[in-house]
Design a protein around this motif. Structure first.
Motif, short mmCIF file in Angstrom:
data_model
loop_
_atom_site.label_atom_id
_atom_site.label_comp_id
_atom_site.label_asym_id
_atom_site.label_seq_id
_atom_site.Cartn_x
_atom_site.Cartn_y
_atom_site.Cartn_z
N SER A 4 6.45 50.82 0.87
CA SER A 4 5.54 51.96 0.80
C SER A 4 4.89 52.10 -0.58
O SER A 4 3.93 52.84 -0.74
CB SER A 4 6.29 53.25 1.14
OG SER A 4 7.24 53.56 0.13
N THR A 84 11.85 52.69 -4.33
CA THR A 84 10.44 52.95 -4.62
C THR A 84 10.29 54.43 -4.95
O THR A 84 11.21 55.23 -4.71
CB THR A 84 9.55 52.61 -3.41
OG1 THR A 84 9.93 53.45 -2.31
CG2 THR A 84 9.66 51.14 -3.03
N PHE A 87 10.86 56.49 -1.90
CA PHE A 87 12.24 56.47 -1.42
C PHE A 87 13.17 56.17 -2.59
O PHE A 87 13.70 55.07 -2.72
CB PHE A 87 12.41 55.42 -0.31
CG PHE A 87 11.62 55.72 0.92
CD1 PHE A 87 12.11 56.57 1.91
CD2 PHE A 87 10.35 55.16 1.09
CE1 PHE A 87 11.36 56.85 3.04
CE2 PHE A 87 9.60 55.44 2.22
CZ PHE A 87 10.10 56.29 3.20
N GLU A 91 14.61 52.20 -0.41
CA GLU A 91 13.69 52.01 0.72
C GLU A 91 14.19 50.94 1.68
O GLU A 91 14.03 51.06 2.89
CB GLU A 91 12.29 51.64 0.24
CG GLU A 91 11.32 51.48 1.37
CD GLU A 91 9.87 51.54 0.96
OE1 GLU A 91 9.03 50.98 1.70
OE2 GLU A 91 9.53 52.13 -0.07
#
Length: 105
Positions: A4, A84, A87, A91
Motif C-alpha cells: 500500500s 508501511t 500498516f 502489512e
C-alpha cells in the motif's frame, strides 16, 4: 509486490505460526541496515551476520547469537514482516521455513 506504500522496515521475528514474537534482525529500515527501497514492489538482498542480531532478548535470544536464531528458524519458529505507513504493525507477514539446504555462516 503490491504494498500500500513504501516499506518503512523489514525484519525477522522469532515466533511460531499465529504468535507474535520479538525482532531478531533487520533486512532494512533499522538495526544498522540501509533504508528500505522507496518502492511498493521489489527485492531486498543482503547478508546477515552475528552483529546484526538484536535478540529478542525477552525471549532468551542474546544480541549477536546468530546460531540460536538460525536454529529457531530451522525449526519453523521465525517469520518475516514488512511495515508501511498505512500498516505500522506490519502489512505482510510470512512464516520462514527451511528449504533443506541449510544456512551459511
Amino acid at each position: 509486490s503490491g504494498l500500500s506504500g513504501n516499506p518503512a522496515a523489514a525484519h525477522v521475528h522469532i515466533g511460531q505460526v499465529a504468535v507474535n514474537g520479538g525482532v531478531s534482525f533487520f533486512f532494512c529500515g533499522g538495526g544498522g541496515k540501509p533504508a528500505c527501497p522507496a518502492s511498493t514492489s521489489g527485492t531486498i538482498n543482503g547478508t546477515v551476520v552475528a552483529a546484526d542480531v538484536v535478540g529478542p532478548t525477552a525471549q532468551g535470544f542474546a544480541a549477536g547469537d546468530l546460531d540460536s536464531v538460525l536454529a529457531a528458524i530451522q525449526h519453523g519458529l521465525g517469520y518475516a514482516n514488512m511495515h508501511t505507513a498505512n500498516f505500522p504493525g506490519g502489512e505482510i507477514r510470512g512464516q520462514l521455513r527451511p528449504t533443506g539446504h541449510g544456512f551459511g555462516h
